[in-house]
Design an enzyme around this catalytic site. Structure first.
Site, PDB file in Angstrom:
ATOM      1  N   ASP A  19      15.241   7.374  -0.742  1.00 52.18           N
ATOM      2  CA  ASP A  19      14.282   6.473  -1.371  1.00 52.18           C
ATOM      3  C   ASP A  19      14.238   6.679  -2.885  1.00 52.18           C
ATOM      4  OD1 ASP A  19      13.714   5.530   1.054  1.00 52.18           O
ATOM      5  OD2 ASP A  19      11.562   5.938   1.023  1.00 52.18           O
ATOM      6  N   ASP A  36       8.108   7.229   6.095  1.00 54.36           N
ATOM      7  CA  ASP A  36       8.807   6.074   5.562  1.00 54.36           C
ATOM      8  C   ASP A  36       8.543   4.859   6.448  1.00 54.36           C
ATOM      9  OD1 ASP A  36      10.703   4.749   3.928  1.00 54.36           O
ATOM     10  OD2 ASP A  36      12.094   4.876   5.588  1.00 54.36           O
ATOM     11  N   THR A  80       8.641   0.374   1.378  1.00 57.80           N
ATOM     12  CA  THR A  80       8.728  -0.268   2.683  1.00 57.80           C
ATOM     13  C   THR A  80       7.386  -0.280   3.387  1.00 57.80           C
ATOM     14  OG1 THR A  80       9.433   1.833   3.548  1.00 57.80           O
ATOM     15  CG2 THR A  80      11.139   0.246   3.053  1.00 57.80           C
ATOM     16  N   THR A  81       6.543   0.705   3.086  1.00 57.66           N
ATOM     17  CA  THR A  81       5.219   0.706   3.690  1.00 57.66           C
ATOM     18  C   THR A  81       4.354  -0.341   3.020  1.00 57.66           C
ATOM     19  OG1 THR A  81       5.491   3.075   3.904  1.00 57.66           O
ATOM     20  CG2 THR A  81       3.332   2.195   4.382  1.00 57.66           C
TER      21      THR A  81
END
Lengths: 526, 553
Positions: B416, B84, B117-118
């Site tokens: 997520d 993550d 988020t990446t």
């Protein structure tokens, strides 16, 4: 131009380097415990670095790994799975570590051949499912037949104990452990089995008491032997029964009044004892302290009292005698009393214990371990605990499978066949999984000092030819029928080993980057 | 310590401006002058871009279903293994201010959307990378930033245009929700039991979702973890899980038809809040107090009994006597329940939290079908499961796994995917994953580039190629040839006029993401672009950094 973004002293390892350090760590841990595997595995002597005098001799994978300070993150993952295995099943901690390190060893070879880690993981996932299916199919369930199930349990205990210090007395101890577990009547709470260690005598002097033993003494001047005991188990203050209302304080203006109050206190205590007397009991056991005055009152009333029988003791006694743990004494008719035929003081070694025999409910028990040295006793306790854990879990999941490398070979056969049906690079990973599984019997044979290449291939051909109960006889160095030899293992244990090892190797295979923060310094100003 | 003390006594002369007195002894005029740093102009901008680039390159390899994980070792040697982006960045020991901005970036994506988020960091890194080239061409950073803003608008318009509205029903087997959850889980280790976790996420969200307001209250979804077993053993409990056991060891371990009294008052002798003193001076008073005490306990129990409860859940502790009275009266009790857990229990069972025994009435009791105790392997850990609650709008995700790291990662992954499902409940428009959405934006932006007058053209093209980076990274992580994949896909999208074509990461043999069911919520993708562009502007605007010398400590 390069910019440093990480903190001072923080390090980063990437791609091949990261993978290398993960594999190296895991494989090192696997190699460390490898030699303890199997009935001919050796023990390790662990010496504490902080306390030089303290040492420990053990064969238990989880204990070994827990005691070694490790810095490698991959090694820590393996230690963690060993710990979880210990908590879940209680045994097989070495196997799980060795299997996952073998899986990583195989994966390393595949990565050298430029296969993407995710492809290996895909293959491993398929292989794991096939292996577990094969294991399930090979397992036997004797849960409904009490006699056969007991035999299974004894065999499991014997298999577990054969690699431990108790192996020379394994017949004796496996029966002892099975008796203890069956006493629990389906509960898996090992807390209800009390293990008392007393140095002296030999290991086979250990025994399972048919009743229950408490490490306490009766009050002064009370008889040492009571027949037909009616027991009240209590958790109440018998010292100075304080006023519990918050902020209460004594304030007196004369000694006469003080004496009055003291008397009132005594009366209060006496009333309490009187209420307890109404229960018609002859033994009173309290979790908390009993002061001299109430003790004396009990002695006068011909009630034996035992003080300070801590939480575990009280709980176990409640289970053994079938009594209720009581804190208020107003309704004797509503309270269940504990019962037993005989309570007496006994000597074990040089210490006095109280023994309860002929107990009514008997859902807890006591094992007394004897042995020559402290270290020996500690290891014996660990071994016995392992066996008890496995047995208690087996009473829940009653399936069993065969040891001596038999189950591993059956799984490896199924996985090999799955590999043949798969196309693409995944198939290579599935084959690798089968090879890793075969490493377990190989290590068993190696540890026993036999020619592993010869023996394992013989075993393989036996299993492939349909003799699905074949395994390694590690005393004679031949392939033999494990069912006949009674080398049985718990299905839950084997399943946990395969699935945890696969999960752990997956976790580590997915890693391509290790970022290490600057170690915290022991500096208070920082 | 010793070294520092020495440092105090003997300051570092090399960095100080030093003069000598008449005896030849040195004295310091300005201490640590040399430690002060100043970077300005292009040099500063360039070094910032490089820093951002190296952060992006760390998380880059985590992108996509074939992305890999990172091991993060904390200061105390604890390890986290994760995929993550937000977690990786927040746990890195970063020293660079610009790198910290990127951490913030991924965190705001995490807070707002919960997933991607990446991706957001990779886009920001790529935008800055492209900006560097333009700066070297001599274009002013602000001009670039303005151009990026305009390009971003066009990209967002394109996303709106290609977004598909999907139907969402409150049915747990809704295939669209499951697909979205699966897309988000694809890159995580839980893809091992992909369907199960996706189903858990969908079930969890749907049972607490408020479809009228299109909102999902995350407070009602609790995550509990416990090592042991394997990931497949994880489950969704429609109820509450408490890490407690019953207060008396002899209480039954399983109760049906529970009526729960939820108390925030201890079963202990009363304790007034005002400061007080109680003085006992006579034996009569002593006795009276004794009786009062016992009466009080009996009263408490009577209050509970009269309300018809058979389970007591209390925030505080019990006195031994009270505990036994509870047992004697057949009341099961749980003590020391944390505040938030107590609230959750109250919500789940439709009970009211009662602060005084006198206030207990039958209608304030919570109801649940059963409470049972869970045992775990050979440890002494116990948990209580409250199930069949009258208010079904409260669930607990119970994650199992063979080691601490995998369990923690499981919790993050599930969070997520729950976020993704929530986003779809809020806004049911989706775009296609696997780089398809980025690619169509890139095509739209580069088309628009030709119509721009002036320097913006360059910024537009740069923006488009920054978006291409996502596709290249996905291809690279999946072991495909990045340039080949990108050019092939671009041509295909342009000729087929289809916005559903993306990278075939798992080798399924088709590029149609609609067919592979790889979908992402529209708001998540939009947010990624907006946040990344914003951050790029912010970094490009900085032209001077002054770092004062750190204090000696």
């Amino acid at each position: 131009m390069s910019v440093q973004i990480l903190g001072d002293q923080a390090t980063e390892e990437r791609a091949e380097n990261a993978r290398m350090s993960a594999f190296v760590g895991a494989i090192a841990v696997g190699d460390l415990v490898k030699s303890t595997l199997g009935p001919k595995g050796m023990d390790k002597l662990l010496q504490s670095s902080s306390d030089i005098g303290k040492s420990m001799i053990t064969n238990d994978g989880a204990t070994i790994l827990k005691s070694i300070p490790l810095d490698n993150p991959a090694a820590k993952v393996l230690v963690n799975i060993a710990k979880v295995q210990d908590n879940e099943v209680g045994d097989g901690t070495t196997s799980v570590t060795v299997l996952s390190s073998e899986l990583l060893k195989e994966a390393e070879k595949l990565i050298e051949r430029k296969i993407h880690p995710q492809t290996i993981i895909e293959g491993y996932r398929i292989a794991r499912n096939v292996a577990l299916e094969a294991l399930e199919k090979a397992s036997v369930n004797n849960g409904s037949n009490a006699e056969l199930f007991r035999k299974d349990l004894v065999n499991i205990a014997r298999t577990t104990l054969s690699s431990k210090i108790l192996s020379q007395d394994k017949e004796f101890f496996s029966n002892l452990a099975v008796d203890a577990i069956l006493r629990l009547k389906g509960s898996t709470d090992l807390n209800n089995i009390q293990i008392i260690k007393k140095a002296g005598g030999k290991l086979s002097d250990s025994f399972l008491d048919e009743g229950f033993i408490l490490e306490k003494k009766f009050g002064i001047n009370q008889p040492k032997r009571i027949e037909n005991a009616k027991i009240l188990i209590a958790n109440t203050s018998m010292d100075t029964d304080k006023v519990k209302v918050f902020g209460a304080k004594f304030k007196v203006d004369s000694t006469a009044k003080l004496a009055d109050l003291e008397k009132a206190e005594k009366v209060k205590m006496k009333n309490k004892v009187d209420k307890i007397k109404k229960f018609g009991i002859n033994v009173f056991i309290n979790r908390q302290l009993i002061y001299d005055y109430p003790e004396q009152l009990f002695t006068d009333a011909k009630i034996n009292s035992i003080e300070h029988a801590d939480f575990d003791g009280v709980d176990r006694l409640a289970l053994v005698t079938g009594g209720e743990v009581v804190s208020t004494f107003d309704n004797p008719e509503r309270v269940k009393l504990g019962q037993c035929d005989l309570i007496e003081e006994v000597l074990i070694g040089e210490d006095v214990f109280i023994k309860f025999s002929g107990v009514a409910a008997g859902k807890a028990c006591t094992i007394v371990l004897r042995g020559a040295t402290e270290q020996g006793l500690d290891e014996a306790e660990r071994s016995l605990h392992d066996a008890l854990s496995v047995l208690s879990q087996t009473t829940r999941e009653t399936k069993t499978c065969l040891g001596g490398g038999c189950s591993e070979m059956i799984m490896s056969k199924a996985v090999d066949q799955a590999a043949a049906n798969e196309t693409g690079k995944k198939a290579l990973a599935i084959e690798a999984f089968a090879r890793a599984l075969r490493q377990l019997p190989t290590i068993l044979a190696d540890n026993a000092g036999f020619d592993s290449s010869d023996l394992v291939t013989k075993l393989r051909s036996a299993i492939y030819n349909g003799m699905t109960t074949s395994g390694l006889d590690l005393y004679k160095g031949v392939v033999a029928d494990m069912r006949d030899m009674g080398i049985v293992e718990s299905f839950k244990l084997k399943r946990a080993v395969v699935s945890s090892a696969a999960e752990a190797s997956e976790v580590l295979l997915r890693v391509d980057n290790i970022i290490r923060a600057k170690p915290r310094t022991a500096d208070r100003n920082h | 310590m010793a070294a520092q003390q020495q440092g105090m006594a003997m300051p570092d002369m090399s960095n100080a401006i030093v003069a000598q007195d008449e005896m030849g002894r040195p004295f310091i005029i300005v201490r640590d002058q040399g430690k002060k740093q100043r970077k300005h102009g292009l040099e500063a901008t360039k070094s910032h871009i490089l820093a951002a680039r190296s952060v992006a390159s760390i998380v880059k390899t985590s992108l996509g279903p074939r992305g890999l994980d990172k091991i993060l070792i904390s200061q105390d040697g604890e390890i986290t293994i994760t995929n993550d982006g937000a977690t990786i960045l927040s746990q890195m020991d970063l020293d660079n201010e610009i790198a910290k901005l990127l951490v913030q970036l991924s965190r705001s994506q995490d807070d707002e959307i919960g997933d991607g988020t990446t991706g957001v960091v990779v886009i920001a890194g790529a935008l800055l990378d492209q900006a560097l080239e333009l700066i070297e061409k001599g274009i002013h950073p602000i001009k670039i930033a303005n151009g990026f803003d305009e390009a971003c608008k066009i990209a967002i318009q394109q996303l709106d245009k290609v977004a598909d509205e999907i139907k969402i029903s409150a049915d747990a087997s809704d295939p669209n929700l499951l697909r979205a959850a699966k897309t988000s889980l694809g890159s995580k280790i839980v893809s091992k039991s992909h369907d199960q976790f996706a189903q858990m996420a969908v079930d969890a969200v749907l049972s607490v979702a408020d479809f009228e307001r299109k909102d999902v209250d995350f407070e009602l979804i609790k995550m509990e973890k416990k090592v042991g077993g394997s990931l497949e053993d994880s489950s969704l409990i429609k109820g509450v899980l408490l890490e407690k056991d019953f207060s008396h060891s002899q209480m039954p371990k399983h109760i049906e038809d529970c009526k729960i009294a939820i108390l925030t008052c201890p079963l202990e002798p009363p304790k007034p809040k005002t400061k007080h003193k109680l003085e006992i001076s006579t034996a009569e008073e002593f006795k009276a107090l004794q009786e009062y005490e016992q009466k009080k306990f009996q009263e408490m129990i009577d209050c509970i009994k009269n309300s018809g409860a058979n389970v007591v859940a209390c925030q505080w502790g019990f006195d031994d006597e009270a505990n036994h009275l509870l047992l004697a009266n057949g009341l099961n009790a749980i003590r020391w329940i944390g505040g938030s857990e107590l609230e959750l229990l109250a919500i789940a069972t439709n009970g009211r939290i009662v602060p005084r025994f006198e206030d207990l009435t039958p209608e304030k009791l919570g109801t649940a079908q059963s409470i049972r105790e869970l045992e775990f392997g050979t440890t002494r850990d116990r948990m209580l499961v409250v199930e069949g609650c009258s208010n079904t709008k409260s669930v607990t995700c119970f994650i199992r796994g063979s080691n601490d790291m995998i369990v923690d990662e499981g919790v993050r992954a599930l969070h997520d995917s729950i976020c993704v499902v929530r986003n779809l409940v809020r806004d049911n428009r989706v775009v296609y994953g696997g780089g398809a959405a980025e690619l169509t934006c890139s095509l739209a932006v580069s088309e628009a580039a030709d119509r721009q007058k002036g320097i913006d053209q360059y910024a537009f093209r740069a923006f488009a190629s920054a978006l291409d980076t996502i596709i290249m990274t996905l291809a690279e992580n999946s072991g495909l040839d990045p340039i080949d994949t990108l050019s092939g896909l671009k041509a295909k999208q342009a000729t087929e006029k289809s916005s559903q074509l993306g990278v075939d990461c798992l080798g399924k043999g088709t590029n149609d993401m609609k067919e592979l069911f790889v979908i992402d919520p529209l708001i998540g993708k939009k947010q990624q672009l907006l946040l990344a562009t914003q951050l790029t502007r912010m970094i490009l605007k900085i032209n001077d950094v002054i770092i004062s010398g750190k204090d000696e400590y």
